[in-house]
Design a protein around this motif. Sequence first.
Motif, PDB file in Angstrom:
ATOM      1  N   GLU A   6      41.021  17.460  -6.059  1.00 46.44           N
ATOM      2  CA  GLU A   6      40.886  18.544  -5.087  1.00 46.44           C
ATOM      3  C   GLU A   6      40.933  18.089  -3.632  1.00 46.44           C
ATOM      4  OE1 GLU A   6      36.989  20.118  -4.207  1.00 46.44           O
ATOM      5  OE2 GLU A   6      36.245  19.229  -6.058  1.00 46.44           O
ATOM      6  N   ILE A   7      41.057  16.780  -3.382  1.00 47.50           N
ATOM      7  CA  ILE A   7      41.237  16.307  -2.010  1.00 47.50           C
ATOM      8  C   ILE A   7      42.599  16.782  -1.474  1.00 47.50           C
ATOM      9  CG2 ILE A   7      42.355  14.076  -2.497  1.00 47.50           C
ATOM     10  CD1 ILE A   7      39.482  14.614   0.007  1.00 47.50           C
ATOM     11  N   ALA A   8      43.423  17.310  -2.382  1.00 45.36           N
ATOM     12  CA  ALA A   8      44.749  17.825  -1.992  1.00 45.36           C
ATOM     13  C   ALA A   8      44.666  18.777  -0.802  1.00 45.36           C
ATOM     14  CB  ALA A   8      45.405  18.530  -3.188  1.00 45.36           C
ATOM     15  N   SER A   9      43.622  19.593  -0.746  1.00 43.22           N
ATOM     16  CA  SER A   9      43.538  20.565   0.360  1.00 43.22           C
ATOM     17  C   SER A   9      43.346  19.863   1.701  1.00 43.22           C
ATOM     18  CB  SER A   9      42.411  21.569   0.105  1.00 43.22           C
ATOM     19  OG  SER A   9      41.163  20.902   0.061  1.00 43.22           O
ATOM     20  N   GLU A  10      42.624  18.747   1.709  1.00 43.87           N
ATOM     21  CA  GLU A  10      42.459  17.986   2.961  1.00 43.87           C
ATOM     22  C   GLU A  10      43.788  17.338   3.358  1.00 43.87           C
ATOM     23  OE1 GLU A  10      39.757  17.725   4.912  1.00 43.87           O
ATOM     24  OE2 GLU A  10      38.313  18.726   3.583  1.00 43.87           O
ATOM     25  N   VAL A  11      44.519  16.870   2.357  1.00 44.08           N
ATOM     26  CA  VAL A  11      45.831  16.260   2.629  1.00 44.08           C
ATOM     27  C   VAL A  11      46.746  17.318   3.238  1.00 44.08           C
ATOM     28  CG1 VAL A  11      47.875  15.210   1.593  1.00 44.08           C
ATOM     29  CG2 VAL A  11      45.590  14.511   0.822  1.00 44.08           C
ATOM     30  N   GLN A  12      46.708  18.516   2.672  1.00 39.38           N
ATOM     31  CA  GLN A  12      47.562  19.580   3.202  1.00 39.38           C
ATOM     32  C   GLN A  12      47.208  19.888   4.656  1.00 39.38           C
ATOM     33  OE1 GLN A  12      49.168  23.134   1.016  1.00 39.38           O
ATOM     34  NE2 GLN A  12      47.372  24.053   1.979  1.00 39.38           N
ATOM     35  N   ALA A  13      45.915  19.972   4.951  1.00 42.99           N
ATOM     36  CA  ALA A  13      45.485  20.248   6.334  1.00 42.99           C
ATOM     37  C   ALA A  13      45.925  19.109   7.257  1.00 42.99           C
ATOM     38  CB  ALA A  13      43.968  20.417   6.368  1.00 42.99           C
ATOM     39  N   ALA A  14      45.828  17.872   6.755  1.00 44.76           N
ATOM     40  CA  ALA A  14      46.241  16.720   7.567  1.00 44.76           C
ATOM     41  C   ALA A  14      47.746  16.784   7.854  1.00 44.76           C
ATOM     42  CB  ALA A  14      45.895  15.426   6.826  1.00 44.76           C
ATOM     43  N   LEU A  15      48.515  17.120   6.823  1.00 46.44           N
ATOM     44  CA  LEU A  15      49.973  17.140   7.000  1.00 46.44           C
ATOM     45  C   LEU A  15      50.399  18.298   7.912  1.00 46.44           C
ATOM     46  CD1 LEU A  15      51.427  16.097   3.525  1.00 46.44           C
ATOM     47  CD2 LEU A  15      50.576  14.704   5.408  1.00 46.44           C
ATOM     48  N   ASP A  16      49.669  19.402   7.858  1.00 41.80           N
ATOM     49  CA  ASP A  16      49.970  20.529   8.765  1.00 41.80           C
ATOM     50  C   ASP A  16      49.774  20.082  10.222  1.00 41.80           C
ATOM     51  OD1 ASP A  16      50.570  22.107   6.638  1.00 41.80           O
ATOM     52  OD2 ASP A  16      48.692  23.255   6.652  1.00 41.80           O
ATOM     53  N   GLU A  17      48.685  19.355  10.447  1.00 39.52           N
ATOM     54  CA  GLU A  17      48.403  18.861  11.788  1.00 39.52           C
ATOM     55  C   GLU A  17      49.476  17.847  12.229  1.00 39.52           C
ATOM     56  OE1 GLU A  17      46.625  19.504  14.260  1.00 39.52           O
ATOM     57  OE2 GLU A  17      47.009  17.661  15.416  1.00 39.52           O
ATOM     58  N   LEU A  18      49.846  16.967  11.314  1.00 42.41           N
ATOM     59  CA  LEU A  18      50.850  15.943  11.642  1.00 42.41           C
ATOM     60  C   LEU A  18      52.203  16.574  11.964  1.00 42.41           C
ATOM     61  CD1 LEU A  18      49.917  13.270   8.946  1.00 42.41           C
ATOM     62  CD2 LEU A  18      49.736  12.983  11.440  1.00 42.41           C
ATOM     63  N   ARG A  19      52.519  17.615  11.213  1.00 41.32           N
ATOM     64  CA  ARG A  19      53.812  18.286  11.450  1.00 41.32           C
ATOM     65  C   ARG A  19      53.884  18.812  12.881  1.00 41.32           C
ATOM     66  NH1 ARG A  19      57.786  20.495   8.169  1.00 41.32           N
ATOM     67  NH2 ARG A  19      56.593  20.063   6.278  1.00 41.32           N
ATOM     68  N   CYS A  32      38.413  13.203   5.316  1.00 43.77           N
ATOM     69  CA  CYS A  32      38.672  14.543   5.852  1.00 43.77           C
ATOM     70  C   CYS A  32      40.101  14.579   6.402  1.00 43.77           C
ATOM     71  CB  CYS A  32      37.674  14.878   6.950  1.00 43.77           C
ATOM     72  SG  CYS A  32      37.759  13.771   8.349  1.00 43.77           S
ATOM     73  N   ALA A  33      40.580  15.782   6.696  1.00 42.74           N
ATOM     74  CA  ALA A  33      41.964  15.945   7.162  1.00 42.74           C
ATOM     75  C   ALA A  33      42.232  15.076   8.388  1.00 42.74           C
ATOM     76  CB  ALA A  33      42.221  17.419   7.468  1.00 42.74           C
ATOM     77  N   ALA A  34      41.266  15.039   9.329  1.00 41.57           N
ATOM     78  CA  ALA A  34      41.472  14.267  10.565  1.00 41.57           C
ATOM     79  C   ALA A  34      41.645  12.781  10.257  1.00 41.57           C
ATOM     80  CB  ALA A  34      40.284  14.487  11.506  1.00 41.57           C
ATOM     81  N   SER A  35      40.834  12.260   9.324  1.00 37.63           N
ATOM     82  CA  SER A  35      40.926  10.837   8.976  1.00 37.63           C
ATOM     83  C   SER A  35      42.242  10.525   8.279  1.00 37.63           C
ATOM     84  CB  SER A  35      39.774  10.440   8.051  1.00 37.63           C
ATOM     85  OG  SER A  35      38.549  10.672   8.680  1.00 37.63           O
ATOM     86  N   ILE A  36      42.657  11.438   7.410  1.00 36.43           N
ATOM     87  CA  ILE A  36      43.925  11.226   6.687  1.00 36.43           C
ATOM     88  C   ILE A  36      45.078  11.234   7.702  1.00 36.43           C
ATOM     89  CG2 ILE A  36      45.495  12.171   4.931  1.00 36.43           C
ATOM     90  CD1 ILE A  36      42.889  13.442   3.636  1.00 36.43           C
ATOM     91  N   ALA A  37      45.020  12.190   8.625  1.00 34.59           N
ATOM     92  CA  ALA A  37      46.067  12.275   9.652  1.00 34.59           C
ATOM     93  C   ALA A  37      46.083  11.005  10.493  1.00 34.59           C
ATOM     94  CB  ALA A  37      45.824  13.504  10.527  1.00 34.59           C
ATOM     95  N   GLU A  38      44.891  10.542  10.842  1.00 28.36           N
ATOM     96  CA  GLU A  38      44.782   9.336  11.664  1.00 28.36           C
ATOM     97  C   GLU A  38      45.376   8.122  10.935  1.00 28.36           C
ATOM     98  OE1 GLU A  38      41.010   6.907  13.384  1.00 28.36           O
ATOM     99  OE2 GLU A  38      40.795   9.083  13.182  1.00 28.36           O
ATOM    100  N   ALA A  39      45.080   8.033   9.628  1.00 26.36           N
ATOM    101  CA  ALA A  39      45.606   6.912   8.844  1.00 26.36           C
ATOM    102  C   ALA A  39      47.133   6.936   8.835  1.00 26.36           C
ATOM    103  CB  ALA A  39      45.066   6.976   7.418  1.00 26.36           C
ATOM    104  N   VAL A  40      47.698   8.128   8.696  1.00 25.99           N
ATOM    105  CA  VAL A  40      49.168   8.230   8.676  1.00 25.99           C
ATOM    106  C   VAL A  40      49.732   7.912  10.063  1.00 25.99           C
ATOM    107  CG1 VAL A  40      51.131   9.777   8.306  1.00 25.99           C
ATOM    108  CG2 VAL A  40      49.147   9.881   6.760  1.00 25.99           C
ATOM    109  N   MET A  41      49.071   8.422  11.111  1.00 25.31           N
ATOM    110  CA  MET A  41      49.541   8.147  12.470  1.00 25.31           C
ATOM    111  C   MET A  41      49.540   6.647  12.755  1.00 25.31           C
ATOM    112  SD  MET A  41      50.515  10.833  14.019  1.00 25.31           S
ATOM    113  CE  MET A  41      50.655  10.232  15.712  1.00 25.31           C
ATOM    114  N   GLY A  42      48.530   5.979  12.241  1.00 21.93           N
ATOM    115  CA  GLY A  42      48.376   4.542  12.473  1.00 21.93           C
ATOM    116  C   GLY A  42      49.564   3.741  11.987  1.00 21.93           C
ATOM    117  N   ILE A  43      50.207   4.203  10.951  1.00 23.65           N
ATOM    118  CA  ILE A  43      51.350   3.459  10.414  1.00 23.65           C
ATOM    119  C   ILE A  43      52.661   4.137  10.751  1.00 23.65           C
ATOM    120  CG2 ILE A  43      50.199   2.285   8.506  1.00 23.65           C
ATOM    121  CD1 ILE A  43      50.947   4.721   6.800  1.00 23.65           C
TER     122      ILE A  43
END
Lengths: 292, 318
Positions: free
Chosen positions: B191-204, B291-302
Amino acid sequence: MSYPQTNSTVVVDMPRLIRQARQARATCVQLAHDGRVGHVGSALSCVDAIVALYGGWLNVNESNRGADDRDRFILSKGHACTALYAVLAQRGFIPAQWLADYACYGKPLSDHPCKHALELLEMSSGSLGYGLGVAAGMLYGLSLRSVYPRAVVLMSDGECNEGSVWEAAMFAAAKRLGNLVALVDYNGIQAVGRSDEIMGHTSIEQKFRAFGWAARTINGNDMPEVVDALWSLPLEPDKPSAIVLKTLKGAGVSFMQDKTLWHYRVPSDEDLQNALDELGEVPWHLARRACA
Amino acid sequence: MKLAFIQALTRLAREDNRIVLLTGDLGFGVFDEFAREFGPRYVNVGVAEAQLIMAAAGMASVGMRPVTYSIASFATCRCFEQLKLAVAYAQLPVIVVGAGGGYAYSSSGVTHHAGEDISLLCALPGMTVVAPGDPQEAASLLPQMHSAGRCGYFRIGRGKEPACRSIIEPVLGKARLMQHGRGVAVLSTGEIASEVQAALDELRRRGVVPSWYQYHTIKPLDCQTLDAIAQRVQTIVVVEEHLAHGGLAAQVSNHFASRPSHPALIALNTGDGFVLGSPHKDEFRRNAGLCAASIAEAVMGIWKEPQAAHRAGSTASA
């Protein structure tokens, strides 16, 4: 619901059953010796019960194998498997020559019964505290299809240390599984100690009663008593029945009787010869080979 | 997801009268209608997880199709040997449902956390292990597990999991493509999928578009898709509510270790520690970096290089 009653027309040939128990004991000692595996004391204590069950009580035969309404026998104390194998061979369920390969790699009769090796088993066993719970599930599942065979679970007294036994006992009483029978081989000795000391000198029979079962205690090494108890089941309608079999570890072989040592010890050549001399019987597979 | 599960099970039970639902005295209110409709095919064995599994195994061995239900921690750790011997060793078709898998019950304390459920169940031979991401995925995968006719673990949430957008329907044993992207692939399970979705929406919104796969089936692991992903990305980010040992990231690493080259891997999980302090779910995810912010940050980092290249291109064309 109505449970099947034991066929009262079956005439129990008591001298024959007593002889078969002696023969099965000889087979057990031979298998423990040849297979270099212990637990012979645990097998000898419960031989009489297994011989009696297969001596006309269980509704199992070649023609009803796989049928929903066959009775189920589960050796929950899987370490006593030589007793089961000896009786299965006597009754023709398995070929006598399979006994010669007991505990050999890849053969049907493994140390601790394995259903993948021996298909006719109801389940694999070896870790204690499983038979009662699984048998209760079998009977409950079959009751949903309006099929009511009986299930007998042979357990050890040490096995009753396991919490899962009492979870199962609670379930069976709550579901009013009057067709479930627990036979507890109360030989008084578990792996490294006296079971009474470990259980705080409390009664197994009373424990089962407290869990909503009907229960009684008999001499489990006295064939007429065993037969009488089995043939008068269920003890009370709509209650699961527990029969506590007061037995001796190593029963039938004087130097093994009531000795903790014989939980694990593998019989030496000399032990084997002494035991066979005392029993006055030839192990089942060796007798068949002599006839051939 | 609980509601989606029981609705899917009810539909299945109407079609297949072998289905029996066993609960370890949990699921207050959730099973009332099932119990009314199916009577004795609903069984509360009590607070007795060993018996929950043994009874299910007995039923399966006489041809029934039992589904057991408890809170994920009790459904797995408490009765692990029963799962190993009575179910997996016996090769019986029992579906074990763990509600609130991972840290869905984070605020209830460590006793109610199941950060090792995937690891434990994946260790059992022949066990299928599934962690749906949202109610729709749960409703779709349960009948597929039933049809497979093998033993399986089904990790569901606690309730109110947001729906996720996807490109394709979930197929048991196949990674589910949730978003096309490039450069980086995000893999998630549960169910962490929903946080991933929120992170990817922000990244987009920031012009960053990695691809996203939901690995709802952890065992058998869809290695074919892993190899295909490896051809296209430089880095994989694995997000899961699970301990580091034996989770999705560990299994992905295990697969790539046999390959001569593979993408870099960043694992977002709970490491090797108990989650103390009884945090609420949002607090837990923030603290654990899930959380979505951390997931987004991890993706931004790379994402630096593709992003830099993109910016360079933009500047040149401007």
